[in-house]
Design a protein around this motif. Structure first.
Motif, short mmCIF file in Angstrom:
data_model
loop_
_atom_site.label_atom_id
_atom_site.label_comp_id
_atom_site.label_asym_id
_atom_site.label_seq_id
_atom_site.Cartn_x
_atom_site.Cartn_y
_atom_site.Cartn_z
N VAL A 125 -79.01 23.31 -0.49
CA VAL A 125 -79.08 24.04 -1.63
C VAL A 125 -77.96 25.26 -1.79
CG1 VAL A 125 -80.35 25.41 -3.13
CG2 VAL A 125 -81.22 23.32 -2.39
N ALA A 126 -78.20 25.85 -0.72
CA ALA A 126 -77.05 27.20 -0.15
C ALA A 126 -75.61 26.70 -0.32
CB ALA A 126 -77.13 27.66 0.99
N ALA A 127 -75.46 25.33 -0.24
CA ALA A 127 -74.11 24.92 -0.53
C ALA A 127 -73.43 25.05 -2.03
CB ALA A 127 -73.78 23.47 -0.03
N GLY A 128 -74.43 25.17 -2.76
CA GLY A 128 -74.02 25.40 -4.28
C GLY A 128 -73.46 26.68 -4.71
N GLY A 129 -73.65 27.58 -3.61
CA GLY A 129 -72.95 28.98 -3.82
C GLY A 129 -71.57 28.91 -2.97
N LEU A 130 -70.95 27.94 -2.40
CA LEU A 130 -70.09 27.93 -1.34
C LEU A 130 -68.57 27.72 -2.27
CD1 LEU A 130 -69.34 28.39 1.70
CD2 LEU A 130 -69.42 25.80 1.90
N ARG A 131 -67.67 28.39 -1.94
CA ARG A 131 -66.26 28.22 -2.67
C ARG A 131 -65.25 27.91 -1.81
NH1 ARG A 131 -69.65 27.51 -6.02
NH2 ARG A 131 -69.89 28.52 -7.76
N LEU A 132 -64.67 26.75 -1.94
CA LEU A 132 -63.41 26.29 -0.90
C LEU A 132 -62.28 26.86 -1.80
CD1 LEU A 132 -64.46 22.61 -0.38
CD2 LEU A 132 -64.94 24.58 1.00
N SER A 133 -61.51 27.43 -0.87
CA SER A 133 -60.12 27.92 -1.32
C SER A 133 -59.26 26.68 -1.68
CB SER A 133 -59.14 28.68 -0.28
OG SER A 133 -58.96 27.95 0.83
N PRO A 134 -57.98 26.98 -2.47
CA PRO A 134 -57.28 25.90 -2.92
C PRO A 134 -56.67 25.06 -1.68
CG PRO A 134 -56.89 27.68 -4.30
CD PRO A 134 -57.64 27.99 -3.36
N GLY A 135 -56.40 25.81 -0.63
CA GLY A 135 -55.67 25.36 0.73
C GLY A 135 -56.80 24.46 1.21
N GLN A 136 -58.04 25.20 1.35
CA GLN A 136 -59.05 24.30 2.28
C GLN A 136 -59.47 23.01 1.56
OE1 GLN A 136 -61.93 27.38 1.98
NE2 GLN A 136 -61.44 28.07 4.08
N ARG A 137 -59.39 22.91 0.15
CA ARG A 137 -59.61 21.84 -0.53
C ARG A 137 -58.56 20.84 -0.45
NH1 ARG A 137 -63.31 19.94 -4.00
NH2 ARG A 137 -64.23 22.13 -4.01
N ALA A 138 -57.27 21.30 -0.41
CA ALA A 138 -56.06 20.35 -0.20
C ALA A 138 -56.18 19.66 1.15
CB ALA A 138 -54.99 21.21 -0.57
N ARG A 139 -56.84 20.48 2.04
CA ARG A 139 -56.93 19.74 3.42
C ARG A 139 -57.88 18.66 3.48
NH1 ARG A 139 -57.74 25.49 6.12
NH2 ARG A 139 -58.79 24.20 7.70
N LEU A 140 -58.99 19.01 2.67
CA LEU A 140 -60.35 18.06 2.69
C LEU A 140 -59.68 16.86 1.97
CD1 LEU A 140 -63.25 20.36 2.42
CD2 LEU A 140 -62.38 19.25 4.31
N ASP A 141 -59.07 16.97 0.69
CA ASP A 141 -58.53 15.85 -0.12
C ASP A 141 -57.78 14.81 0.53
OD1 ASP A 141 -59.84 17.14 -2.57
OD2 ASP A 141 -57.80 18.03 -2.84
N GLY A 142 -57.03 15.23 1.69
CA GLY A 142 -56.34 14.50 2.47
C GLY A 142 -57.05 13.62 3.64
N LEU A 143 -58.24 13.80 3.68
CA LEU A 143 -59.06 13.13 4.61
C LEU A 143 -59.37 11.69 4.38
CD1 LEU A 143 -61.80 15.72 5.81
CD2 LEU A 143 -59.58 15.10 6.89
#
Length: 281
Positions: free
Chosen positions: A259-277
């Motif tokens: 539930v706490a994950a709902g408040g977590l914010r990824l930076s654009p760079g972090q999101r881009a790295r995960l997008d590439g997985l």
């Protein structure tokens, strides 16, 4: 894509929080395990979860009965959605797809009794039965909706073509397909749902691939002071505005972590790295 909205209106009118709870893993026995399961379900609602997913297949209705024991009378705004279309064979005792209208009607009646409600606000077809025509399966659910026993209709594990054909028979409010940051086979289905405003409820929201992939997720988690599970859930929530993850657990600590994950914010760079997985299927 990123989105900050914390709610979604299923079918255009049924508002729920976008981070739900999958009840499949809640044990119904023995007694001590059941007591913990009841506590987990109640804690989910206390933490603000307003979407809980179950199914007839989860213990042949025992999971539905557990949720009713834990949560009835239901809090205002709480949606307990269930699924029908998979039953045990009387001959073999094995689970089998069963989309025959009489079977679907019987399962819905059982679900109404077990959940202690007069109407299931969101009913999902667990799988399409290839032995029964799509028109017969969805026609039966449409009749149940028209009779007031069902509010909205959803599907599970469907392709874009199946979704399109289903929408020719009846309005579809949700799709529940396997999907996570490392497994995006159903990206085209997600895109179709986003275009039509259909809720997409990914199951198996957390899955690990190669050690390299896992290491990237762990690195992002370390940067944020979060857990890998929280990172992949945050990624899902930011990936599409129609995404409604339903992570499941039988442990209170894991529930609170999710539930706490709902408040977590990824930076654009972090999101881009995960997008590439992973690449869409």
């Amino acid at each position: 894509m990123t989105t900050t909205s914390s709610t979604f209106r299923i079918g255009g009118d049924l508002e729920v929080g976008r981070l739900g709870f999958g009840a499949m893993h809640l044990p119904t026995e023995p007694a001590d395990a059941r007591e913990t399961a009841v506590a987990v379900a109640r804690r989910a609602v206390e933490l603000g979860v307003t979407l809980i997913d179950t199914a007839h297949m989860y213990g042949e209705g025992a999971n539905e009965e557990l949720l009713a024991e834990a949560l009835y009378p239901y809090a205002d705004g709480l949606l307990v959605t269930t699924k029908v279309g998979i039953t045990r064979s009387e001959a073999s005792g094995e689970w089998q797809l069963n989309g025959r209208p009489d079977a679907l009607r019987a399962e819905v009646d059982h679900a109404l009794r077990r959940l202690r409600v007069e109407r299931i606000e969101l009913l999902q077809l667990h799988r399409l039965d290839p032995e029964t025509s799509l028109a017969e399966q969805l026609g039966a659910l449409r009749e149940l909706r028209d009779a007031g026993k069902v509010g909205r209709i959803g599907l599970s594990e469907v392709s874009v073509d199946e979704l399109n054909r289903a929408r020719e028979v009846v309005d579809i409010a949700s799709v529940q397909n396997r999907y996570n940051v490392l497994d995006r086979e159903h990206e085209p289905v997600l895109d179709a749902c986003a275009a039509a405003g259909i809720a997409f409820l990914p199951w198996r929201t957390v899955a690990w691939g190669s050690s390299g992939d896992t290491a990237e997720i762990a690195t992002v988690a370390n940067e944020l002071g979060a857990t890998p599970t929280q990172v992949v859930l945050a990624w899902l929530l930011g990936h599409s505005p129609v995404m409604l993850p339903i992570p499941g657990t039988a442990r209170l600590a894991h529930l609170e972590e999710n539930v706490a994950a709902g408040g977590l914010r990824l930076s654009p760079g972090q999101r881009a790295r995960l997008d590439g997985l992973s690449k869409p299927g």
